[in-house]
Design a protein around this motif. Sequence first.
Motif, PDB file in Angstrom:
ATOM      1  N   VAL A 132       0.851  -1.180   0.000  1.00 57.89           N
ATOM      2  CA  VAL A 132       0.000   0.000   0.000  1.00 57.89           C
ATOM      3  C   VAL A 132       0.889   1.233   0.000  1.00 57.89           C
ATOM      4  O   VAL A 132       1.820   1.327   0.812  1.00 57.89           O
ATOM      5  CB  VAL A 132      -0.938   0.062   1.222  1.00 57.89           C
ATOM      6  N   SER A 141       0.527   5.330   0.445  1.00 59.93           N
ATOM      7  CA  SER A 141      -0.359   6.406   0.846  1.00 59.93           C
ATOM      8  C   SER A 141       0.411   7.711   0.738  1.00 59.93           C
ATOM      9  O   SER A 141       1.481   7.856   1.361  1.00 59.93           O
ATOM     10  CB  SER A 141      -0.857   6.187   2.268  1.00 59.93           C
ATOM     11  N   SER A 166       3.320   2.394   2.920  1.00 61.71           N
ATOM     12  CA  SER A 166       2.767   2.322   4.271  1.00 61.71           C
ATOM     13  C   SER A 166       2.501   0.895   4.717  1.00 61.71           C
ATOM     14  O   SER A 166       2.456   0.621   5.922  1.00 61.71           O
ATOM     15  CB  SER A 166       1.490   3.150   4.372  1.00 61.71           C
ATOM     16  N   ILE A 167       2.301  -0.004   3.789  1.00 65.80           N
ATOM     17  CA  ILE A 167       2.107  -1.412   4.132  1.00 65.80           C
ATOM     18  C   ILE A 167       2.904  -2.282   3.169  1.00 65.80           C
ATOM     19  O   ILE A 167       2.833  -2.106   1.962  1.00 65.80           O
ATOM     20  CB  ILE A 167       0.622  -1.826   4.088  1.00 65.80           C
ATOM     21  N   SER A 219      -3.742   1.652   7.284  1.00 68.14           N
ATOM     22  CA  SER A 219      -3.218   2.564   6.277  1.00 68.14           C
ATOM     23  C   SER A 219      -3.852   2.251   4.922  1.00 68.14           C
ATOM     24  O   SER A 219      -3.882   1.093   4.504  1.00 68.14           O
ATOM     25  CB  SER A 219      -1.708   2.433   6.180  1.00 68.14           C
ATOM     26  N   GLY A 220      -4.373   3.280   4.263  1.00 66.68           N
ATOM     27  CA  GLY A 220      -5.028   3.063   2.983  1.00 66.68           C
ATOM     28  C   GLY A 220      -6.386   2.409   3.088  1.00 66.68           C
ATOM     29  O   GLY A 220      -6.968   2.026   2.074  1.00 66.68           O
TER      30      GLY A 220
END
Lengths: 113, 114
Positions: free
Chosen positions: A48, A50, A55-56, B98-99
């Motif tokens: 992910v 962001s 972020s992930i 997140s997201g």
Amino acid sequence: DTEVTQTPKHLVMGMTNKKSLKCEQHMGHRAMYWYKQKAKKPPELMFVYSYEKLSINESVPSRFSPECPNSSLLNLHLHALQPEDSALYLCASRGQGMATEAFFGQGTRLTVV
Amino acid sequence: QQQVKQSPQSLIVQKGGISIINCAYENTAFDYFPWYQQFPGKGPALLIAIRPDVSEKKEGRFTISFNKSAKQFSLHIMDSQPGDSATYFCAASDPTTSGSRLTFGEGTQLTVNP
């Protein structure tokens, strides 16, 4: 326009090759995702981004390397893949804020030989 | 831990019939519940979505019913057509991540016979 564009549509690569998958969206979405999908299975989250920052990372092997050059583009760099990495790779994007829609691209069908 | 359970795994319906796919979730933080339709070799396409403050949403032949207390939601396809034959995924969005990551159900393969 709710389009997420992925290139290439199909990719065959050897285990020693280096290749990149590309994803582009022009919806102003600040969250972008890479998913991997095997046949008859749901999409599986890989990364992910962001606001252009990773972020992930769902414990993805380092042979997959994501990059977000700007808010509209997302790349996935591939190196030394294994045949079991063959799958449909999907990019998605989503606006920020409460309960917004996520849109997927058509995917890149990757075959590792 | 599978947070969204989808059933049935496969469904066969006659043309003109009603297709019903069910999902159940556990995480009460989920705040958005989309359904995706996917044809072979294509990416998932957003079909319809609902937020938990609404009990039902209808778009054309597609309706989502949402039961917040039971933590369940379902997709109803009225007047099912052969062109509806595809795999359907329910999903749920967690705004605490997140997201606002989506968690998908396992999918339902729908076949509509002519």
